[in-house]
Write a protein that holds these residues in place. Sequence first.
Motif, PDB file in Angstrom:
ATOM      1  N   PHE A   1     -13.135  -2.220   8.966  1.00 51.07           N
ATOM      2  CA  PHE A   1     -11.973  -2.236   9.838  1.00 51.07           C
ATOM      3  C   PHE A   1     -11.702  -0.826  10.363  1.00 51.07           C
ATOM      4  O   PHE A   1     -11.985   0.171   9.694  1.00 51.07           O
TER       5      PHE A   1
ATOM      6  N   VAL B   1     -14.846   5.061   1.395  1.00 48.52           N
ATOM      7  CA  VAL B   1     -14.986   5.343   2.821  1.00 48.52           C
ATOM      8  C   VAL B   1     -14.861   6.845   3.023  1.00 48.52           C
ATOM      9  O   VAL B   1     -13.959   7.481   2.454  1.00 48.52           O
TER      10      VAL B   1
ATOM     11  N   PHE C   1       0.641  -4.701   9.245  1.00 44.50           N
ATOM     12  CA  PHE C   1       1.391  -3.704   8.483  1.00 44.50           C
ATOM     13  C   PHE C   1       2.766  -3.468   9.086  1.00 44.50           C
ATOM     14  O   PHE C   1       2.934  -3.486  10.304  1.00 44.50           O
ATOM     15  N   GLY C   2       3.722  -3.206   8.214  1.00 43.08           N
ATOM     16  CA  GLY C   2       5.017  -2.720   8.657  1.00 43.08           C
ATOM     17  C   GLY C   2       4.966  -1.237   8.972  1.00 43.08           C
ATOM     18  O   GLY C   2       3.924  -0.599   8.809  1.00 43.08           O
ATOM     19  N   GLU C   3       6.081  -0.699   9.399  1.00 39.56           N
ATOM     20  CA  GLU C   3       6.132   0.705   9.793  1.00 39.56           C
ATOM     21  C   GLU C   3       6.274   1.639   8.601  1.00 39.56           C
ATOM     22  O   GLU C   3       6.192   2.844   8.759  1.00 39.56           O
TER      23      GLU C   3
ATOM     24  N   GLN D   1      -2.734   4.596  13.592  1.00 37.15           N
ATOM     25  CA  GLN D   1      -1.344   4.836  13.218  1.00 37.15           C
ATOM     26  C   GLN D   1      -0.763   5.888  14.144  1.00 37.15           C
ATOM     27  O   GLN D   1      -1.139   7.055  14.080  1.00 37.15           O
TER      28      GLN D   1
ATOM     29  N   LYS E   1      -5.004   9.558   1.505  1.00 35.67           N
ATOM     30  CA  LYS E   1      -5.390   8.293   2.111  1.00 35.67           C
ATOM     31  C   LYS E   1      -4.430   7.173   1.732  1.00 35.67           C
ATOM     32  O   LYS E   1      -3.683   7.270   0.758  1.00 35.67           O
TER      33      LYS E   1
ATOM     34  N   LEU F   1      -4.313  -2.817  13.651  1.00 35.61           N
ATOM     35  CA  LEU F   1      -5.739  -3.100  13.625  1.00 35.61           C
ATOM     36  C   LEU F   1      -6.341  -2.936  15.014  1.00 35.61           C
ATOM     37  O   LEU F   1      -5.872  -3.539  15.978  1.00 35.61           O
TER      38      LEU F   1
ATOM     39  N   PHE G   1      -9.249   2.696   2.192  1.00 37.91           N
ATOM     40  CA  PHE G   1      -9.145   3.464   3.425  1.00 37.91           C
ATOM     41  C   PHE G   1      -9.819   4.817   3.281  1.00 37.91           C
ATOM     42  O   PHE G   1      -9.881   5.399   2.196  1.00 37.91           O
ATOM     43  N   GLY G   2     -10.267   5.330   4.429  1.00 37.21           N
ATOM     44  CA  GLY G   2     -10.676   6.717   4.483  1.00 37.21           C
ATOM     45  C   GLY G   2      -9.445   7.607   4.607  1.00 37.21           C
ATOM     46  O   GLY G   2      -8.314   7.122   4.692  1.00 37.21           O
ATOM     47  N   THR G   3      -9.678   8.897   4.622  1.00 34.24           N
ATOM     48  CA  THR G   3      -8.568   9.856   4.679  1.00 34.24           C
ATOM     49  C   THR G   3      -8.008  10.004   6.083  1.00 34.24           C
ATOM     50  O   THR G   3      -6.997  10.662   6.277  1.00 34.24           O
TER      51      THR G   3
ATOM     52  N   LEU H   1      -8.072  -3.344   0.707  1.00 32.45           N
ATOM     53  CA  LEU H   1      -8.802  -2.444   1.572  1.00 32.45           C
ATOM     54  C   LEU H   1      -8.843  -1.050   0.970  1.00 32.45           C
ATOM     55  O   LEU H   1      -7.852  -0.579   0.421  1.00 32.45           O
TER      56      LEU H   1
ATOM     57  N   TYR I   1       0.861  -1.168   0.000  1.00 31.80           N
ATOM     58  CA  TYR I   1       0.000   0.000   0.000  1.00 31.80           C
ATOM     59  C   TYR I   1       0.905   1.228   0.000  1.00 31.80           C
ATOM     60  O   TYR I   1       2.077   1.145   0.366  1.00 31.80           O
TER      61      TYR I   1
ATOM     62  N   GLU J   1      -3.502   8.844  14.556  1.00 29.67           N
ATOM     63  CA  GLU J   1      -4.404   8.975  13.414  1.00 29.67           C
ATOM     64  C   GLU J   1      -5.173   7.669  13.263  1.00 29.67           C
ATOM     65  O   GLU J   1      -4.605   6.581  13.365  1.00 29.67           O
TER      66      GLU J   1
ATOM     67  N   TYR K   1      -8.175   1.031  11.833  1.00 26.03           N
ATOM     68  CA  TYR K   1      -6.745   0.960  12.104  1.00 26.03           C
ATOM     69  C   TYR K   1      -6.299   2.239  12.792  1.00 26.03           C
ATOM     70  O   TYR K   1      -6.872   3.310  12.576  1.00 26.03           O
TER      71      TYR K   1
ATOM     72  N   PHE L   1      -7.848   5.324  10.999  1.00 28.89           N
ATOM     73  CA  PHE L   1      -8.322   5.073   9.646  1.00 28.89           C
ATOM     74  C   PHE L   1      -9.419   4.023   9.659  1.00 28.89           C
ATOM     75  O   PHE L   1      -9.251   2.943  10.228  1.00 28.89           O
TER      76      PHE L   1
ATOM     77  N   GLY M   1       3.571   1.723  12.127  1.00 32.09           N
ATOM     78  CA  GLY M   1       2.729   1.190  11.065  1.00 32.09           C
ATOM     79  C   GLY M   1       1.269   1.270  11.449  1.00 32.09           C
ATOM     80  O   GLY M   1       0.896   1.895  12.440  1.00 32.09           O
ATOM     81  N   LEU M   2       0.432   0.634  10.669  1.00 35.26           N
ATOM     82  CA  LEU M   2      -1.004   0.617  10.915  1.00 35.26           C
ATOM     83  C   LEU M   2      -1.338  -0.590  11.786  1.00 35.26           C
ATOM     84  O   LEU M   2      -1.024  -1.717  11.447  1.00 35.26           O
TER      85      LEU M   2
END
Lengths: 118, 111
Positions: B34, B4, A109-111, B38, A42, B46, B101-103, B99, A35, B88, B36, B90, B43-44
């Motif tokens: 979902f 989203v 997810f990774g960083e 951050q 986004k 869940l 994602f929203g902003t 997926l 991603y 943040e 998430y 998401f 990273g993101l």
Amino acid sequence: EPEVTQTPSHQVTQMGQEVILRCVPISNHLYFYWYRQILGQKVEFLVSFYNNEISEKSEIFDDQFSVERPDGSNFTLKIRSTKLEDSAMYFCASSVRAPTSLESGELFFGEGSRLTVL
Amino acid sequence: AQSVTQPDIHITVSEGASLELRCNYSYGATPYLFWYVQSPGQGLQLLLKYFSGDTLVQGIKGFEAEFKRSQSSFNLRKPSVHWSDAAEYFCAVGGAGKLTFGTGTQLKVEL
């Protein structure tokens, strides 16, 4: 706790240069993803990969992009000739099974790897 | 096409106050939803997910979300926010790894 690791954390490159972003997914995971997130925008899906081939890719994932699992542990994203608009944070993710499974569905997810194209 | 919307770009709450982050989705079938989080430089992670069944979903860190099909919403809530929740958030819809994602909503917590 197992985690997805990405290298480098930040890369600066000149426009037109090739870049390889590396990811080590969680060891027992079978599905891999890239991603990206352009600053202030986004998170966007690029590509999913399973069984050594691309499962799905977005419109963003054009011919300048490629993915590879060169060995049993790494998953790479190559950008052949970088453009200014490729500047973004690139996230690698992995999952045990396809997230449509009711028993999973979590992408780890990774960083992220921040790519800056000058 | 799936999409989203997170209408709030920034939200500021006081520590200990309740929190609700809004998420509206558009999806052609039964959605997989979902949330998430951050944190800076991370990273993101869940927080929680909804596939089917009970429309009130419990997640990690004391978060919950309620799926409301009639409103196409999946709002995230927490009864008492901690300073460490600043991050943040998401919302995302979809499945099979693709997926959308929203902003994102940037949460600031005032002490």
